[in-house]
Design an enzyme around this catalytic site. Structure first.
Site, PDB file in Angstrom:
ATOM      1  CG  ASP A  13      32.195  46.692  37.453  1.00 11.55           C
ATOM      2  OD1 ASP A  13      33.052  46.888  38.486  1.00 11.55           O
ATOM      3  OD2 ASP A  13      32.458  48.478  36.281  1.00 11.55           O
ATOM      4  N   GLY A  14      32.120  45.337  40.394  1.00  9.32           N
ATOM      5  CA  GLY A  14      31.367  45.041  41.506  1.00  9.32           C
ATOM      6  C   GLY A  14      32.437  44.669  43.354  1.00  9.32           C
ATOM      7  CG  ASN A  61      41.685  47.269  36.900  1.00  6.38           C
ATOM      8  OD1 ASN A  61      40.989  46.095  36.267  1.00  6.38           O
ATOM      9  ND2 ASN A  61      40.823  48.343  36.795  1.00  6.38           N
ATOM     10  NE  ARG A  64      40.573  49.566  40.502  1.00  3.71           N
ATOM     11  CZ  ARG A  64      39.273  48.688  40.765  1.00  3.71           C
ATOM     12  NH1 ARG A  64      39.186  47.520  41.665  1.00  3.71           N
ATOM     13  NH2 ARG A  64      38.003  48.998  39.719  1.00  3.71           N
TER      14      ARG A  64
HETATM   15  C1  IPE Z   1      35.724  44.753  39.590  1.00  5.07           C
HETATM   16  O1  IPE Z   1      35.328  45.224  40.574  1.00  5.07           O
HETATM   17  C2  IPE Z   1      37.387  43.838  40.143  1.00  5.07           C
HETATM   18  C3  IPE Z   1      38.763  44.763  39.403  1.00  5.07           C
HETATM   19  C4  IPE Z   1      38.389  45.702  38.837  1.00  5.07           C
HETATM   20  C5  IPE Z   1      39.874  44.398  39.822  1.00  5.07           C
HETATM   21  P1  IPE Z   1      36.168  46.632  41.764  1.00  5.07           P
HETATM   22  O2  IPE Z   1      36.946  46.495  42.233  1.00  5.07           O
HETATM   23  O3  IPE Z   1      36.210  47.449  40.201  1.00  5.07           O
HETATM   24  O4  IPE Z   1      34.614  47.221  42.047  1.00  5.07           O
HETATM   25  P2  IPE Z   1      33.630  48.729  41.617  1.00  5.07           P
HETATM   26  O5  IPE Z   1      33.168  48.441  41.027  1.00  5.07           O
HETATM   27  O6  IPE Z   1      34.903  49.526  42.968  1.00  5.07           O
HETATM   28  O7  IPE Z   1      32.903  48.148  43.157  1.00  5.07           O
HETATM   29  C1  IPE Z   2      36.068  46.625  34.453  1.00  2.36           C
HETATM   30  O1  IPE Z   2      36.503  47.141  35.938  1.00  2.36           O
HETATM   31  C2  IPE Z   2      37.677  45.904  34.636  1.00  2.36           C
HETATM   32  C3  IPE Z   2      37.400  44.703  35.405  1.00  2.36           C
HETATM   33  C4  IPE Z   2      36.556  43.762  35.834  1.00  2.36           C
HETATM   34  C5  IPE Z   2      39.201  43.625  35.932  1.00  2.36           C
HETATM   35  P1  IPE Z   2      36.496  48.348  36.114  1.00  2.36           P
HETATM   36  O2  IPE Z   2      36.001  48.920  37.467  1.00  2.36           O
HETATM   37  O3  IPE Z   2      38.357  48.528  36.006  1.00  2.36           O
HETATM   38  O4  IPE Z   2      36.280  49.360  35.080  1.00  2.36           O
HETATM   39  P2  IPE Z   2      35.361  50.758  34.569  1.00  2.36           P
HETATM   40  O5  IPE Z   2      37.216  51.228  34.939  1.00  2.36           O
HETATM   41  O6  IPE Z   2      34.700  51.132  35.921  1.00  2.36           O
HETATM   42  O7  IPE Z   2      35.929  50.706  33.833  1.00  2.36           O
HETATM   43 MG    MG Z   3      34.524  48.368  38.990  1.00  2.00          MG
END
Ligand code: IPE
Ligand code: IPE
Ligand code: MG
Length: 221
Positions: A13-14, A61, A64
């Site tokens: 994440d992040g 996801n 998005r």
């Molecule tokens: C994790 O990073 C990657 C995926 C969920 C595909 P994020 O895209 O969730 O990054 P943040 O949480 O918005 O920073």
């Molecule tokens: C978790 O990240 C999913 C992945 C890393 C692919 P998200 O950013 O999608 O998760 P939530 O929705 O904040 O839990």
């Molecule tokens: Mg995230």
């Protein structure tokens, strides 16, 4: 005595926040996240981790923005295309997610092809098993497993459900990692994570390095 091989599972994440902090588009964070995964795979191999499972894209996801989803799809094509690197590391790659022929599955054909090819071309490797979760949701997996178990003779038990998970041979998770300061479980390996230690870190996924991996592993012993 030899320890059994460890299973480390990462909620990567992040990526978006990593990019935002640098004034970059979210897609740049995903690109860096994919490159960091390649680094973490190397570090995990050096540490003799048996199983590394990573959450690449969840069933949620898909909601998005379309351009972000398209970018992440392309990165999975790239990730599953790293066959030469995986072979050099003796890593066997697997995929976990909604079966391509199931009603709800949404994985486009070009990603399906990349997945099938990577799985086939690394099938004989005997080292670490890298499992990439794509179009994966723990709840969908459990619904499918219970539905399949219901059609067997006899009672539904933990064993019969376990036998109908997407990857019945995936061992229990020893350490679950979640990056980027989110101190909560996600829809990831809900069944397999029972009893797992959890390593939460403020570090966003693109910066998760081998020192962090060591800190997570320290929880497993
Ligand atoms: C994790 O990073 C990657 C995926 C969920 C595909 P994020 O895209 O969730 O990054 P943040 O949480 O918005 O920073
Ligand atoms: C978790 O990240 C999913 C992945 C890393 C692919 P998200 O950013 O999608 O998760 P939530 O929705 O904040 O839990
Ligand atoms: Mg995230």
């Amino acid at each position: 005595m030899d320890q059994p091989p460890l299973h480390v599972a990462c909620i990567m994440d992040g990526n978006g926040r990593w990019a935002a902090r640098r004034g970059l588009p979210r897609t740049a964070g995903h690109t860096e996240g994919e490159e960091n995964l390649a680094r973490v795979v190397r570090a995990a191999v050096r540490r003799n981790i048996g199983w590394l499972t990573v959450f690449g894209f969840s069933t949620e996801n898909w909601r998005r923005p379309r351009p972000e989803v398209r970018h992440i799809l392309g990165l999975h094509e790239r990730l599953f295309g790293r066959v030469a690197e995986l072979n050099e590391l003796n890593v066997r790659v697997q995929w976990i997610g909604r079966p391509f022929d199931s009603r709800e599955a949404r994985t486009p054909r070009y990603v399906q092809r990349a997945i099938r090819k990577a799985v086939a071309d690394t099938a004989n490797n005997t080292g670490m098993v890298l499992t990439v979760a794509f179009d994966y949701g723990g709840r969908s997996e459990l619904v499918a497993a219970v539905e399949a178990a219901r059609h067997d003779d006899g009672a539904i038990t933990a064993d019969t459900i376990g036998q109908h998970l997407y990857l019945p041979d995936l061992p229990p998770v020893d350490v679950l990692v979640r990056t980027s300061g989110e101190r909560r479980v996600s829809n990831f390996l809900l069944w397999q994570s029972a009893g797992a230690a959890i390593y939460f870190t403020e570090t966003p996924w693109p910066d998760f390095d081998s020192d962090e991996l060591d800190a997570a592993l320290a929880l497993a012993h």
